[in-house]
Design an enzyme around this catalytic site. Structure first.
Site, PDB file in Angstrom:
ATOM      1  CG  ASN A 138      37.201  54.161  25.858  1.00 57.98           C
ATOM      2  OD1 ASN A 138      38.005  55.092  25.887  1.00 57.98           O
ATOM      3  ND2 ASN A 138      36.005  54.268  25.332  1.00 57.98           N
TER       4      ASN A 138
ATOM      5  CG  HIS B  36      32.715  47.116  24.111  1.00 60.22           C
ATOM      6  ND1 HIS B  36      32.180  47.473  22.904  1.00 60.22           N
ATOM      7  CD2 HIS B  36      33.349  48.218  24.579  1.00 60.22           C
ATOM      8  CE1 HIS B  36      32.462  48.747  22.657  1.00 60.22           C
ATOM      9  NE2 HIS B  36      33.174  49.216  23.649  1.00 60.22           N
TER      10      HIS B  36
ATOM     11  CG  ASP C 247      31.906  54.785  26.774  1.00 56.27           C
ATOM     12  OD1 ASP C 247      32.569  55.006  25.744  1.00 56.27           O
ATOM     13  OD2 ASP C 247      31.844  53.661  27.322  1.00 56.27           O
ATOM     14  CG  HIS C 248      29.931  53.185  23.351  1.00 48.40           C
ATOM     15  ND1 HIS C 248      30.357  52.823  22.095  1.00 48.40           N
ATOM     16  CD2 HIS C 248      30.856  52.696  24.201  1.00 48.40           C
ATOM     17  CE1 HIS C 248      31.482  52.131  22.188  1.00 48.40           C
ATOM     18  NE2 HIS C 248      31.820  52.049  23.456  1.00 48.40           N
TER      19      HIS C 248
ATOM     20  CG  ASP D 114      28.877  53.828  18.834  1.00 47.77           C
ATOM     21  OD1 ASP D 114      29.069  53.748  17.593  1.00 47.77           O
ATOM     22  OD2 ASP D 114      29.064  52.876  19.608  1.00 47.77           O
TER      23      ASP D 114
HETATM   24  P1  13P Z   1      36.154  47.003  28.096  1.00 49.71           P
HETATM   25  O1  13P Z   1      34.882  46.238  28.137  1.00 49.71           O
HETATM   26  O2  13P Z   1      37.245  46.217  27.412  1.00 49.71           O
HETATM   27  O3  13P Z   1      36.590  47.507  29.419  1.00 49.71           O
HETATM   28  O4  13P Z   1      35.924  48.281  27.156  1.00 49.71           O
HETATM   29  C1  13P Z   1      35.330  49.433  27.663  1.00 49.71           C
HETATM   30  C2  13P Z   1      34.960  50.412  26.604  1.00 49.71           C
HETATM   31  O5  13P Z   1      35.352  50.340  25.461  1.00 49.71           O
HETATM   32  C3  13P Z   1      34.071  51.504  27.015  1.00 49.71           C
HETATM   33  O6  13P Z   1      33.759  52.341  25.946  1.00 49.71           O
HETATM   34  O1  G3H Z   2      31.628  50.246  26.049  1.00 52.61           O
HETATM   35  C1  G3H Z   2      30.817  49.777  26.845  1.00 52.61           C
HETATM   36  C2  G3H Z   2      30.958  50.037  28.288  1.00 52.61           C
HETATM   37  O2  G3H Z   2      31.637  49.005  28.913  1.00 52.61           O
HETATM   38  C3  G3H Z   2      29.637  50.391  28.898  1.00 52.61           C
HETATM   39  O3  G3H Z   2      28.952  49.314  29.458  1.00 52.61           O
HETATM   40  O4  G3H Z   2      26.585  49.904  28.875  1.00 52.61           O
HETATM   41  O5  G3H Z   2      27.113  48.241  30.697  1.00 52.61           O
HETATM   42  O6  G3H Z   2      27.548  50.683  31.024  1.00 52.61           O
HETATM   43  P1  G3H Z   2      27.449  49.552  30.049  1.00 52.61           P
HETATM   44 ZN    ZN Z   3      33.556  51.228  24.086  1.00 52.42          ZN
END
Ligand code: 13P
Ligand code: G3H
Ligand code: ZN
Length: 322
Positions: A253, A180, A82-83, A104
Site C-alpha cells: 500500500n 503510516h 482502504d481501512h 480494519d
Molecule cells: P503510507 O503512508 O506509507 O503510504 O501507507 C499507506 C497505506 O498503508 C494505506 O493503507
Molecule cells: O492508511 C492510511 C492512508 O494513507 C489513508 O490516509 O485517511 O488521510 O486518506 P487518509
Molecule cells: Zn494502511
C-alpha cells in the site's frame, strides 16, 4: 476491461512471487496517473480509497472515474476500500461498485476482530468482492522497546492462523515494523522478514504490507527546496520491498509517496511559473510526477509485465512460444 475483484489477480501474484501496488487516490489526476502507469507498465493495479478519501470525493464519483478509466485499458484494475472502519461503509462502497474492501478491526480484541471481519466476508463474498483484514498494530521496531511490548504490536503467527481460519478473509495485512505516514523509522529501516515468512508458511494466503511508502530523498529534498517542511522523514527502501515480496507479501500500500510527489511538484510548478493560473497546466505537472512514482513501484514490486497474462500456465506457454 471492467473492474475486477482480486481473487485471480492475487492467485497469480501468490504463485509467481510479486506484489500488486495499492495506490490511494481521491481525485481525477491521481486516478489518471495510476491508470496510465498501469497500462504503460502492463501491470495489474489496485486503486485505494480510505474513509476520508470516500467522504472527500464521494463513493459514486470514485467508482465512475475508476470504472471509466479501467474500461479503456487492458490490465486488471480493482477499486478497494482502504481501512474500512464499519460494516456501513463497506456496504455503501460495495453498493456503489467497489470490487474489494478492507475491514480494519486491528484495534479490537481478537474475538471481536474475527466477528466483525466474518460479517464483512459473508456480505462481500455474496457480492463477488474480495476482503482484506488486519491483525496486529502498525508501528516501528525500535531497539529500546522491550521484546514483550514489541511482540504485542506485531502480528502473532498463531493468532493469524486462527484469525484467517475463523474469519474466512482473502488477504491479511500484517504488522511487521512499518507505519503510516512519512516518519516511519528513526534510524535504519527495520522490517521483520522472518515474521512475514513464518506467517506466510502457516497461512499460504496473500499478505499485505501497509505503511510502505519509500519517502525517497529526491522527493523530500524537492519539497524542502520549494518551501515545504519535512525534516527527518524516513521510509521503506527498495531492497526491503524486494525482501518482503520474496517472503510472501503480495500487496503493497502506497499513499504518502504519491502525496509527496504531488505536493513537491505543485510547489515547484507554482514557484517557477508565477504567471500560471490555468489549473490544468498546474495539475498536469503533478499528474506526471505521481505517475512516475507509480511506475517505479510497479517495477520494484515485480507487477510490471504481469497485467495481460491470465495465469502462470498461460505465461509459461507464452514464454515458451516467444
Ligand atoms: P503510507 O503512508 O506509507 O503510504 O501507507 C499507506 C497505506 O498503508 C494505506 O493503507
Ligand atoms: O492508511 C492510511 C492512508 O494513507 C489513508 O490516509 O485517511 O488521510 O486518506 P487518509
Ligand atoms: Zn494502511
Amino acid at each position: 476491461m471492467p473492474l475486477v475483484s482480486l481473487n485471480d489477480v492475487y492467485a497469480d501474484a501468490n504463485r509467481n512471487y510479486y506484489a500488486i501496488g495499492q495506490f490511494n487516490v481521491s481525485n481525477l489526476e491521481f486516478t489518471q496517473a495510476v491508470l496510465q502507469a498501469a497500462e504503460e507498465m502492463n501491470s495489474p493495479v489496485i486503486i485505494g480509497a480510505s474513509k476520508d478519501g470516500v467522504s472527500y470525493a464521494g463513493a459514486h464519483n470514485l467508482v465512475a472515474m475508476v470504472k471509466a478509466g479501467a474500461e479503456r485499458i487492458s490490465v486488471p484494475v480493482a477499486l478497494h476500500l482502504d481501512h474500512g472502519p464499519s460494516m456501513e461503509l463497506v456496504i455503501e462502497c460495495i453498493e456503489a461498485g467497489f470490487t474489494s474492501v478492507m475491514i480494519d478491526g486491528s484495534h479490537l480484541p481478537l474475538e471481536e476482530n474475527i466477528r466483525v471481519t466474518r460479517e464483512v466476508v459473508d456480505y462481500a463474498h455474496q457480492h463477488g468482492v474480495t476482503v482484506e483484514a488486519e491483525l496486529g498494530r502498525l508501528g516501528g521496531i525500535e531497539d529500546d522497546i522491550k521484546v514483550d511490548a514489541k511482540d504485542a504490536c506485531l502480528t502473532d503467527p498463531d493468532e493469524a492462523q486462527r484469525f484467517v481460519e475463523e474469519s474466512g478473509v482473502d488477504t491479511l495485512a500484517v504488522a511487521v515494523g512499518t507505519s503510516h505516514g512519512a516518519y516511519k523509522f528513526k534510524e535504519e529501516a527495520r522490517l521483520d522478514f522472518n515474521r512475514i515468512a513464518t506467517i506466510k508458511k502457516r497461512l499460504g494466503i496473500p499478505l499485505v504490507l501497509h505503511g510502505a511508502s519509500g519517502v525517497p530523498r529526491e522527493l523530500t529534498d524537492k519539497l524542502t527546496k520549494y518551501g515545504g517542511q519535512i525534516a527527518n522523514a524516513k521510509g521503506v527502501p527498495d531492497e526491503a520491498y524486494r525482501k518482503a515480496v520474496q517472503n510472501g507479501i503480495n500487496k503493497i500500500n502506497i499513499d504518502t509517496d504519491l502525496r509527496l510527489a504531488f505536493t513537491s511538484t505543485i510547489r515547484q510548478t507554482l514557484t517557477e511559473n508565477p504567471e500560471l493560473f490555468d489549473p490544468r497546466k498546474i495539475l498536469a505537472t503533478t499528474r506526471e510526477a505521481v505517475k512516475a512514482v507509480v511506475k517505479n513501484k510497479m517495477q520494484v514490486f515485480g507487477s510490471a509485465s504481469q497485467g495481460n497474462s491470465k495465469s502462470s500456465e498461460e505465461k509459461l506457454a507464452h514464454a515458451e512460444i516467444v
